[in-house]
Design a protein around this motif. Structure first.
Motif, mmCIF file in Angstrom:
data_model
loop_
_atom_site.group_PDB
_atom_site.id
_atom_site.type_symbol
_atom_site.label_atom_id
_atom_site.label_comp_id
_atom_site.label_asym_id
_atom_site.label_seq_id
_atom_site.Cartn_x
_atom_site.Cartn_y
_atom_site.Cartn_z
ATOM 1 N N TYR A 24 48.559 49.702 56.351
ATOM 2 C CA TYR A 24 49.299 48.443 56.566
ATOM 3 C C TYR A 24 50.700 48.498 55.954
ATOM 4 N N SER A 44 39.916 44.625 61.623
ATOM 5 C CA SER A 44 41.347 44.258 61.588
ATOM 6 C C SER A 44 41.815 43.547 62.847
ATOM 7 N N LEU A 45 40.909 42.822 63.501
ATOM 8 C CA LEU A 45 41.345 41.969 64.609
ATOM 9 C C LEU A 45 42.023 40.726 64.057
ATOM 10 N N GLY A 46 42.744 40.006 64.907
ATOM 11 C CA GLY A 46 43.303 38.733 64.506
ATOM 12 C C GLY A 46 44.794 38.711 64.294
ATOM 13 N N GLY A 47 45.492 39.789 64.641
ATOM 14 C CA GLY A 47 46.944 39.747 64.547
ATOM 15 C C GLY A 47 47.521 40.681 63.503
ATOM 16 N N VAL A 48 48.848 40.688 63.438
ATOM 17 C CA VAL A 48 49.586 41.636 62.595
ATOM 18 C C VAL A 48 49.203 41.508 61.125
ATOM 19 N N ALA A 49 49.006 40.302 60.655
ATOM 20 C CA ALA A 49 48.727 40.099 59.228
ATOM 21 C C ALA A 49 47.418 40.755 58.782
ATOM 22 N N ASN A 50 46.539 41.057 59.718
ATOM 23 C CA ASN A 50 45.237 41.632 59.377
ATOM 24 C C ASN A 50 45.189 43.147 59.513
#
Length: 556
Positions: A150, A181-187
């Motif tokens: 990340y 790590s689904l759910g967008g960039v922050a994840n």
């Protein structure tokens, strides 16, 4: 009225743990108590024992497990108590229980009847928190991997080549293969991964094979977590994870001291399964016991084709151990099942089925003798066994020059293993010529073939070009000297759990291989074996609860 195992355990006359330690010469200030009946032995004390001579090391193993039961742990405990009754300073070394099987179908792992280790409930639940520490250390490394990617991925880890999965100490088939790590960039960056059960973790194996804290950290640092796009390995040390992982494991690394119903000292430490891992208690506990006792009775998981082979070829090789004798546990009931009798018909006398099932016993005797260690058979007695059936087992074992001794430790404790204990003392006095199955320099695939042919009596090992190329790559990277840990069904010499007895000429399919560079072995996953078990159709968890007196019901 027959008492249950838990009723017997709750009625135990336990001695304060300091008294148990004193039997072995462990001073009170070297014990770190967890209540009154269990304690950890301090690293300072275990590290001070190096100059002392070793006692005799006795391995307890068994025929292939069946639904009829074999009672390997019960026999281990009973034999330790029997040796103590003969006046010997004896110590028992077994593994800790995993929550997965306790809430699945296997149940507890503390023995049974009058041959138990206590406190039974705590041992089969959270105990001293060792498994939680191992789970946390393992998953800390997993979190650091994704965090490194990340924040820029300076090491160049290829997310398609990350080999480090997560773990939990529970059976959960839904977690075998997942996308995280689904759910967008922050994840973070989505990727495919999965969970293993904690007992299959390389961290578990490392804790059980490390010699001291420095070796523990070195091994943790050597864990390979994945590869770069140009196939360079990335380790836990590269990620700076080994120090923090060692901190999480510092207390867990110290052996746990408890006692039997007869107040014989017992070290219960570590817990890798033998069907998916190396199946032995910790090396630090075994070494400590050998420095403190005349006789150390330890066990290896499942049948001798798995646990005993790994004890000899992995634990003894890495730890420099040399067993003085082997006890091979069998029951008339299990031999009947290997002879083709269904579970519902086990109560009827069937000498012919016992003789037919003894082929499984004979195969294990041959295999164990191949390691150059003397063997005795312990017939774990059940009420329905007839004298004719017991005599059939004795006569069969005698063909191999091995004595088969009936034992009644479940009903009588150490008093029921006196004849076995005396024979073990005699065996340990013989000159064993222990040797592992293969030397270090045999290529990795050759080691797999050696185990398959000599222990399983397989005709061939099936492995595609991808698996063979990976093994060759590891040899080129300097890992060719490592032993092999076979992940295989425990129910058969073959990879087919329904093929009982002593099959020959079968094939062993290798589905996957994993390099455990920190633990110091290569895992070969055979057939349909899973490193994350599932729960059965009726999990034991559905019958477990707390009664009106605040006691646990249904766990045992």
């Amino acid at each position: 009225m027959v008492r249950t195992d838990i009723e017997i355990a709750r009625a135990a006359r336990k001695r304060p743990i300091q008294e148990i330690g004193a039997k072995l010469g462990i001073p009170a200030d070297a014990l770190i108590p967890y209540g009154n009946d269990k304690a950890k032995v301090s690293a300072a004390f275990t590290g001070s024992l190096g100059g002392r001579p070793d006692g005799k090391l006795i391995l307890v193993t068994a025929v292939n497990p069946t639904p009829a039961g074999e009672g390997k742990t019960t026999t281990t405990v009973g034999l330790g108590d029997g040796l103590a009754r003969l006046g010997h300073r004896a110590v028992i070394c077994i593994r800790e229980a995993s929550l997965g099987p306790c809430f699945g179908m296997k149940g507890g792992a503390a023995g049974g009847g009058l041959a138990q280790i206590v406190p039974m409930e705590e041992m089969n639940l959270h105990f001293t928190g060792d498994f939680h520490a191992i789970t946390s250390a393992h998953n800390l490394l997993a979190a650091l991997i994704d965090n490194h990617i990340y924040w820029g991925n300076a090491l160049g880890l290829d997310s398609r080549r990350i080999t480090w999965r997560r773990v939990m100490d529970m059976n959960d088939r839904a977690l075998r293969d997942i996308v995280c790590s689904l759910g967008g960039v922050a994840n973070g960056f989505p990727r495919q991964t999965g969970f293993d059960i904690t007992v299959a973790s390389e961290v578990m194996a490392i804790l059980c094979l490390a010699s001291d804290l420095a070796d523990l950290q070195r091994r943790l640092g050597a864990i390979i977590v994945g590869y770069t796009s140009d196939r360079r390995p990335v380790t836990a040390h590269d990620l700076g994870a080994d120090g923090a992982m060692t901190v999480l494991l510092k207390d867990a690394f110290q052996p746990n001291l408890v006692q039997t119903l007869e107040n014989t000292p017992a070290f219960v430490h570590g817990g890798p399964f033998a069907n998916i891992a190396h199946g032995c208690n910790s090396l630090i506990a075994t070494r400590t016991a050998l420095k403190l006792a005349d006789y150390v009775v330890t066990e290896a998981g499942f049948g001798a084709d798995l646990g005993a082979e790994k004890f000899m070829d992995i634990k003894c090789r890495i730890g420099g151990l040399s067993p003085d004798g082997v006890v091979l546990v069998a029951t008339v009931r299990a031999l009947k099942m290997n002879g083709g009798v269904g579970r519902a018909e086990l109560g009827a006398e069937d000498v012919a089925a016992v003789r037919a099932g003894c082929a499984n016993l004979g195969r294990h005797i041959e295999n164990l003798r191949g390691f150059g260690v003397p063997v005795v058979v312990a017939i774990n007695h059940f009420d329905g066994d007839t004298e004719a059936e017991i005599e059939a087992v004795r006569a069969y074992a005698a063909q191999y020059g091995v004595e088969a001794i009936p034992c009644t430790h479940w009903a009588e404790g150490g008093a029921g293993t006196q004849a076995l204990a005396r024979r073990v003392v005699d065996l340990a006095g013989e000159s064993a010529a222990f040797s592992p199955l293969y030397p270090d320099e045999v290529p990795l695939f050759g080691k797999i073939e050696t185990i398959a042919r000599r222990i399983y009596r397989a005709e061939e090992v099936l492995a595609d070009a991808r698996i063979r190329a990976r093994l060759q790559q590891w040899e080129e990277e300097g890992f060719g000297h490592l032993p092999v840990c076979m992940a295989k069904t425990q129910y058969s010499f073959s990879a087919d759990p329904n093929l009982r007895g002593a099959p020959e000429g079968h094939s062993v399919p290798i589905r996957e291989v994993r390099l455990c560079a920190g633990a110091g072995f290569v895992v070969a996953i055979c057939g349909e074996i899973m490193t994350m078990p599932g729960l059965p159709s009726q999990p034991a968890a559905q019958a477990i609860g707390v009664n009106e007196d605040g006691q646990v019901d249904g766990l045992f």
